[in-house]
Each structure stands twice: as C-alpha cells, then as structure tokens.
Design an enzyme around this catalytic site. Structure first.
Site, PDB file in Angstrom:
ATOM      1  N   ASN A   1       8.717   2.566  -1.881  1.00  0.00           N
ATOM      2  CA  ASN A   1       9.848   3.006  -1.045  1.00  0.00           C
ATOM      3  C   ASN A   1      10.995   1.979  -1.001  1.00  0.00           C
ATOM      4  O   ASN A   1      11.824   2.021  -0.087  1.00  0.00           O
ATOM      5  CB  ASN A   1       9.441   3.301   0.406  1.00  0.00           C
TER       6      ASN A   1
ATOM      7  N   LEU B   1       6.079   3.830   5.301  1.00  0.00           N
ATOM      8  CA  LEU B   1       6.116   4.371   3.945  1.00  0.00           C
ATOM      9  C   LEU B   1       5.904   5.882   3.931  1.00  0.00           C
ATOM     10  O   LEU B   1       5.226   6.429   4.813  1.00  0.00           O
ATOM     11  CB  LEU B   1       5.046   3.687   3.067  1.00  0.00           C
ATOM     12  N   CYS B   2       6.449   6.528   2.891  1.00  0.00           N
ATOM     13  CA  CYS B   2       6.415   7.986   2.825  1.00  0.00           C
ATOM     14  C   CYS B   2       5.155   8.494   2.159  1.00  0.00           C
ATOM     15  O   CYS B   2       5.202   9.129   1.109  1.00  0.00           O
ATOM     16  CB  CYS B   2       7.664   8.500   2.131  1.00  0.00           C
ATOM     17  N   PHE B   3       4.004   8.139   2.731  1.00  0.00           N
ATOM     18  CA  PHE B   3       2.774   8.865   2.423  1.00  0.00           C
ATOM     19  C   PHE B   3       1.918   8.849   3.677  1.00  0.00           C
ATOM     20  O   PHE B   3       1.953   7.890   4.456  1.00  0.00           O
ATOM     21  CB  PHE B   3       2.047   8.328   1.186  1.00  0.00           C
TER      22      PHE B   3
END
Ligand SMILES: *Cc1c(COP(=O)(O)O)cnc(C)c1O
Length: 434
Positions: free
Chosen positions: A387, A348-350
């Site tokens: 996402n 995931l983009c964090f």
C-alpha cells in the site's frame, strides 16, 4: 530504573511531544546497553569471543553505531546490510558475512576488506578457491547445518534435514567431503552454526554447537594441528513475547552450552556470536494512534496505523508471532476501563491486516494510543512496502533518574517524495504508449 519504568516514562513523554502520531518506533538505549553487558558477562567463561549483532534484526545505522561503540560487531547477509554497517563505522574484520546467495562481487569485497566469510555451500567454496590467491586477511569458515531438527516455528528453524542453509552434516558422504575440503584449503579456519531463531529451545541450539565442535575436533585431528581455530555459534536465543520478562538469559544459555560441551571453556577455540532478537526485541516498541473505531458484526474494531507494513509476521502468522498490546489514553497513560474483546486493525487494504483479534483491552476510542511491545527486532527495522505506506520514524530514548526523557532521532519517517521516487517515478513517462 528498570525497563518497564523507562518505557512508562517514554510513552508519556512521546505522547506529550506528539511523537507517536500516527505511528513511530522507539528504542530504549539503556536497555540495549544492559543487554550487551549481560551478553559479554555471560560469555566470559568461553574466553575470546567476538560478539556481533545480526543486522537483519535491526538494520538502523545509529543503532549499529551505538552497539559498535559498546564493542559489538555486525553480522551481515546482503550488500545492503554490509553498506549500512559500513556507514555505521563497522567494517573489515568487524563484520561477518553470512548469506546463502553471496555473489562473486560480495565475496571479493569481503576479501578485500578483511571481513570474515562463512561459506554456505561446496559451490561457494569452489568460488572462493578462485578468489583466494594469497593468504587471506579474512577469517574464512563454513556454515554447517547440523540437522538437529526444528524448533516450534518452521520458518525460523534452520537446522532441519532439508534446510536451505549451510552444508548438511548428516547427508551421505558430507562429513568426509567436509574434512577433505578443509584438508585441501589451509585457509579454512572456522566452523559456523546457527540452529534457528525464536522457537528453538537452548537445548536444541546446544545440540547444534556440540555437532560442530565435534567436527572441528575431527578436522583438527586429521590435520595434525589446530586448523579450525574458531567456532561461530550463530544467534537464535528466543525471547518471551508474552510478558515483560526476557525469556532465557544469556547466562542460562551459556550454562546449557557448557553442560552439553564442557570443552568449550577450555580456551582451545575463539568464538563468534550473532544474536539479534535477544539483544533488541525487548528494547523497542511501536506506538500508533487509534484513527477510528467501529463495530462490525457486533465486534469492536480499532483502526490504527500499525499493520503488516511494520509487523508482517504478526499479521500474516498470528499463531506464531502474537504481540502484547497495551491501550493508552491520549496522554500516554494506561487506559482505564473493563477489558472488552476487540480487533486491533492496521491501515492496509486487506481484511487480515490485524495486529490482534478479539484482544481484551479497555475499549479504545479515536485519539487513544496502542503500544506493540517487544518490537525492537524484526519489526520497525524490517519494513514491508504494501500500500506504499511509509517507513515510520524511529526515536531512541534515555531516561534520567528523575524520569526526564530525552529522545534522539534514529530514522525519520519516509517522505512522500521518497515513496514516489521508490515507485519508479523517474520512468513515469518511459513506457511505450498503448
Ligand atoms: C537471523 C540470524 C541470526 C540472528 O538470529 P536471532 O534469532 O535474531 O538471534 C544470526 N545468524 C544468522 C546466520 C541468522 O540468519
């Protein structure tokens, strides 16, 4: 063959069949069967007991059907959970409806079906007054918050003074209001308590049961007959996430209950249980491939496909929900080599999307596999759609005495077209032009 051995065989077979790539959940069907046997045996001294599984722990229809065939009914807390349980063949009196936010439509459906309902508030009781016109087929009860205090984890402690669940027993005047509520409604015949999940010690759970048992006796004394005929004991037995061990057993929990309230064994009440995590957590695991590895600031990082979408609690509250991880080579065998502290990252983009930080494991390489243990409850069954990542496939498995593994599908991975449809694609051209 024990659970650890079954898991070892299943991992090797999953790797050989490519079932673990890039991410999948696995369910040990023999493990579930054993857990149900332990459960029913342990509670036998309490007499008549309806065991249900908390569907929020694993709302997968084949698992619910499998449990149903073993005699386990279902506890549902939303229209979606109800629909899934019904699709699995569990309906009517085989369901118990708990939720603090039941709509009139949900209550009417439960009453029409003969599904048991535990009212969560005085307002819900007033709503039931308008819906219950004849003698109901449903068993109707009230969820009590015994206000016995919190366990180790705030988010899963439901019997604190200010919990949102149930009618708080110790608030001013509520004991009298509850007795009056039962006096005016002869169709109320059950009390329900669920002290909390994971982190609540059995002793605290027993305190909650003791408070509710005492209330049942008081209501029945006032009524002059046994109006309250059953007690729903909830779920909440904690699981040991630190080892292959189960944690407190059902037999130990029942011993704790009986030590606290010996009268539970007297046959004066029927009982309901609503366990989720203790039935299922140990009987499921997640496997992901390692896609890439890197070194950042001197620390090795393995990028996998298992992140917050399948392990939201572990990623967002790592101090409360750590998971055991194992490194496997591409054949599914335990990876050799010295333990090196490394971050196990999700996709995931964090930046915080990490299954574990500085976890000592043999140094992972692309193509290796990572196992997240004890994830059969509340993990791959409770997806988080960040996402637009798909829900992963889930496979059930059995292992023969000779170690042959048979996989059966429980859920296929969500497809791209399903993700697109869930993203409102049918309205893609519907907004007014800017
Ligand atoms: C979550 C929940 C359960 C199950 O809890 P576990 O810790 O999974 O056993 C049972 N009853 C109610 C009302 C719940 O909210």
């Amino acid at each position: 063959m024990n659970r650890t051995e079954r898991k070892r065989h299943a991992l090797a077979a999953a790797a050989a069949h490519g079932l673990a790539a890039p991410l999948a959940g696995f369910v040990d069907l023999a493990g579930i069967r054993e857990a149900v046997e332990d459960l029913t045996k342990a509670f036998a001294p309490l007499g008549q007991v309806q065991h249900t599984v908390a569907v929020k722990a694993c709302g997968l229809a084949p698992v619910l059907r499998f449990l149903g065939d073993l005699g386990v009914d279902a506890e549902v807390a939303s229209p979606g959970e109800t629909a899934v349980a019904e699709a699995a063949g569990l309906r009517g009196p085989r369901l118990v409806l708990d939720s603090p936010a039941k709509t009139t439509a949900e209550l009417a459906h439960a009453l029409a079906e003969g599904t048991a309902v535990n009212a969560d508030s005085f307002q819900e009781l007033a709503r039931l007054d308008r819906l219950v016109t004849t003698t109901p087929r449903s068993v109707l009860g009230v969820r009590i918050n015994p206000q016995v205090g919190a366990g180790r984890i705030g988010d899963t402690s439901t019997a604190t003074a200010m919990s949102k669940f149930g009618i708080p027993l110790r608030d001013d005047g509520n004991r009298a209001r509850l007795k009056d509520a039962f006096a005016r409604r002869p169709w109320l015949t059950r009390l329900h308590v669920h002290v909390g999940s994971q982190g609540c010690p059995p002793q605290l759970m027993a305190d909650g049961v003791a408070a509710v048992h005492e209330l049942a006796e008081a209501i029945n004394a006032d009524a002059g007959h046994r109006q309250v005929t059953s007690i729903d004991l909830g779920g909440g037995l904690p699981v040991d996430f630190a080892s292959e061990d189960q944690g407190p057993t059902y037999a130990e929990y029942v011993a704790t209950l009986l030590a606290r309230v010996p009268a539970l064994a007297g046959g004066r009440y029927g009982f309901v249980t609503e366990f989720g995590r203790s039935l299922l957590a140990k009987n499921g695991f997640l496997v992901s491939t390692v896609e890439y590895t890197k070194v950042a600031g001197g620390r090795p990082v393995a990028v996998t496909h298992a992140g917050a979408q399948v392990a939201a609690r572990t990623v967002l509250q790592p101090e409360h929900w750590p998971l055991r991880l194992t490194a496997l080579d591409p054949s599914g065998a335990p990876k050799a080599g010295p333990a090196v502290p490394q971050d196990i990252a999700g996709p995931l983009c964090f930046a915080g999307d990490l299954l574990a930080r500085e976890r000592p494991l043999p140094l992972l390489e692309p193509g290796d596999l990572v196992v997240a243990h004890d994830t059969g409850a509340y993990y791959f069954g409770a997806h988080y759609a960040y996402n637009t990542l798909p829900r992963p496939a889930v496979h059930g498995f059995t292992v023969s005495g000779r170690g042959e593994v048979r996989f059966t599908p429980i859920r296929r991975a969500q497809t791209l077209s399903e993700l697109v449809a869930d993203a409102g694609a049918e309205y893609a051209g519907a907004l007014p032009r800017a």
